[in-house]
Design a protein around this motif. Structure first.
Motif, PDB file in Angstrom:
ATOM      1  N   SER A   2      41.325   4.384   5.876  1.00  0.00           N
ATOM      2  CA  SER A   2      41.327   5.689   6.510  1.00  0.00           C
ATOM      3  C   SER A   2      39.955   6.044   7.037  1.00  0.00           C
ATOM      4  O   SER A   2      38.935   5.543   6.601  1.00  0.00           O
ATOM      5  N   SER A   4      38.433   8.907   6.578  1.00  0.00           N
ATOM      6  CA  SER A   4      37.665   9.552   5.532  1.00  0.00           C
ATOM      7  C   SER A   4      37.116   8.543   4.541  1.00  0.00           C
ATOM      8  O   SER A   4      36.014   8.692   4.030  1.00  0.00           O
ATOM      9  N   LEU A   5      37.857   7.479   4.274  1.00  0.00           N
ATOM     10  CA  LEU A   5      37.415   6.464   3.328  1.00  0.00           C
ATOM     11  C   LEU A   5      36.190   5.731   3.843  1.00  0.00           C
ATOM     12  O   LEU A   5      35.181   5.632   3.160  1.00  0.00           O
ATOM     13  N   LEU A   8      32.749   7.628   4.087  1.00  0.00           N
ATOM     14  CA  LEU A   8      31.955   7.705   2.877  1.00  0.00           C
ATOM     15  C   LEU A   8      31.176   6.424   2.634  1.00  0.00           C
ATOM     16  O   LEU A   8      30.231   6.410   1.862  1.00  0.00           O
ATOM     17  N   CYS A  15      30.773   6.429  11.356  1.00  0.00           N
ATOM     18  CA  CYS A  15      32.056   6.547  10.684  1.00  0.00           C
ATOM     19  C   CYS A  15      33.074   5.702  11.415  1.00  0.00           C
ATOM     20  O   CYS A  15      32.819   5.178  12.479  1.00  0.00           O
ATOM     21  N   LYS A  82      32.318   8.615  -4.878  1.00  0.00           N
ATOM     22  CA  LYS A  82      33.291   9.499  -4.232  1.00  0.00           C
ATOM     23  C   LYS A  82      34.699   8.982  -4.497  1.00  0.00           C
ATOM     24  O   LYS A  82      34.893   7.838  -4.879  1.00  0.00           O
ATOM     25  N   LYS A  83      35.663   9.831  -4.236  1.00  0.00           N
ATOM     26  CA  LYS A  83      37.072   9.429  -4.261  1.00  0.00           C
ATOM     27  C   LYS A  83      37.701   9.849  -2.934  1.00  0.00           C
ATOM     28  O   LYS A  83      37.375  10.911  -2.394  1.00  0.00           O
ATOM     29  N   SER A  84      38.590   9.005  -2.403  1.00  0.00           N
ATOM     30  CA  SER A  84      39.229   9.303  -1.126  1.00  0.00           C
ATOM     31  C   SER A  84      40.628   8.711  -1.108  1.00  0.00           C
ATOM     32  O   SER A  84      40.909   7.715  -1.766  1.00  0.00           O
ATOM     33  N   CYS A  85      41.505   9.355  -0.320  1.00  0.00           N
ATOM     34  CA  CYS A  85      42.904   8.944  -0.249  1.00  0.00           C
ATOM     35  C   CYS A  85      43.140   8.055   0.968  1.00  0.00           C
ATOM     36  O   CYS A  85      42.653   8.338   2.065  1.00  0.00           O
ATOM     37  N   CYS A 175      47.553  10.233  -4.822  1.00  0.00           N
ATOM     38  CA  CYS A 175      46.243  10.734  -4.415  1.00  0.00           C
ATOM     39  C   CYS A 175      45.845  11.994  -5.163  1.00  0.00           C
ATOM     40  O   CYS A 175      44.809  12.591  -4.856  1.00  0.00           O
ATOM     41  N   ARG A 234      32.800  16.121   6.165  1.00  0.00           N
ATOM     42  CA  ARG A 234      33.660  16.696   7.201  1.00  0.00           C
ATOM     43  C   ARG A 234      33.066  17.985   7.775  1.00  0.00           C
ATOM     44  O   ARG A 234      33.751  18.736   8.479  1.00  0.00           O
TER      45      ARG A 234
END
Length: 286
Positions: A2, A4-5, A8, A15, A82-85, A175, A234
């Motif tokens: 993703s 967002s993943l 990070l 990005c 971090k954690k991301s879905c 998630c 974000r």
């Protein structure tokens, strides 16, 4: 993978964004769900600052900037968790960087692609002021992956090198994050007062970055805005503000990358569009 993943996992505002399936680039074979990202960043050297920018600084600002740059090479590695879905639909879309093509000052080359390995190269700028780097995504299996990157920016006198390694571990198919610990019973004795720590808030560091920019202390501004983006990747305003700092430093390619990201996060961001157009014209020598 993703957006967002990967966001990070990469450094200096870079990005990932999806391409359509017509690109022919296969997506990485990863398990959807919740992922943990352990990112370690190493920085060496000095950020390029054009002589005319230094000339506009007061003696105190210049001395502070030189002292800060002198100590940059000894900075220890920084690690964040971090954690991301990662959703199923995102796995169906392959990745590229949002730095754009030649018209935006950067040329992107796909060096290697497969379902378990993707390597990209980016070249930005021309002449004495230039930069670029590589990004390598490797999946050991469906629940274990690594993203490594190496970047360089130079003006022929000062050179800044940034490298990062992100270890990605699959946590669960859901998630949903674990619930917060329950509050102690009302009868429990109150904890003794403590000295308030420095706020770990993206807005706080964004405001600090703006203040330092107004003072022409661009090194301090970059440090504050980097922290703001690390805490909230974000926040479009932080990318626009950091892009403006790069623009003042005449580092046009990183500036364009940050303005691109601000626009991706906020498509109606008028100021970011204006700033990006200025950076593009400067990069083209107009």
């Amino acid at each position: 993978m993703s957006r967002s993943l990967v966001q990070l996992c990469l450094v200096v505002g870079l990005c990932a964004a999806p391409l359509g399936s017509a690109s022919g680039i296969p997506p990485l074979d990863l398990e959807p769900g919740l992922w943990e990202i352990v990112l370690t960043v190493r920085t060496e050297g000095k950020l390029p600052i054009p002589p005319e920018v230094l000339a506009r600084m007061t003696p105190q600002q210049r001395a502070a900037a030189e002292a800060r740059m002198h100590g940059q090479g000894s900075e220890p590695p920084r690690t964040t968790v971090k954690k991301s879905c990662l959703r199923v639909d995102e796995l169906e879309r392959p990745l590229m960087l949002t730095l754009g093509g030649d018209g935006q000052g950067c040329r992107q080359t796909v060096a290697e692609v497969s379902a378990t390995r993707q390597q990209l190269r980016v070249d930005c700028g021309q002449g004495a002021e230039h930069g670029g780097g590589t990004v390598l995504l490797e999946a050991a299996d469906r629940k274990d992956a690594t993203v490594s990157s190496h970047w360089l920016a130079t003006d022929g006198t000062r050179t800044l090198r940034v490298s990062s390694v992100a270890k990605l571990k699959w946590l669960s198919a859901s998630c949903d994050l674990p619930p917060a610990a329950a509050a102690p019973p009302k009868s429990a004795p109150a904890a003794p007062p403590k000295v308030a720590p420095v706020p770990e808030d993206a807005g706080h560091y964004y405001e600090e970055g703006r203040k330092q920019t107004d003072r022409n202390d661009f090194q301090a501004a970059l440090g504050a805005l980097n922290k703001s983006i690390e805490l909230d990747p974000r926040r479009a305003e932080s990318y626009n503000a950091r892009g403006y700092v790069y623009l003042r430093l005449k580092s046009f390619a990183p500036a364009i990358a940050d303005f691109n990201e601000a626009i991706r996060l906020r498509p109606d961001y008028t100021n970011a569009y204006k700033n990006r157009e200025i950076a593009r014209r400067r990069l083209a020598g107009r």
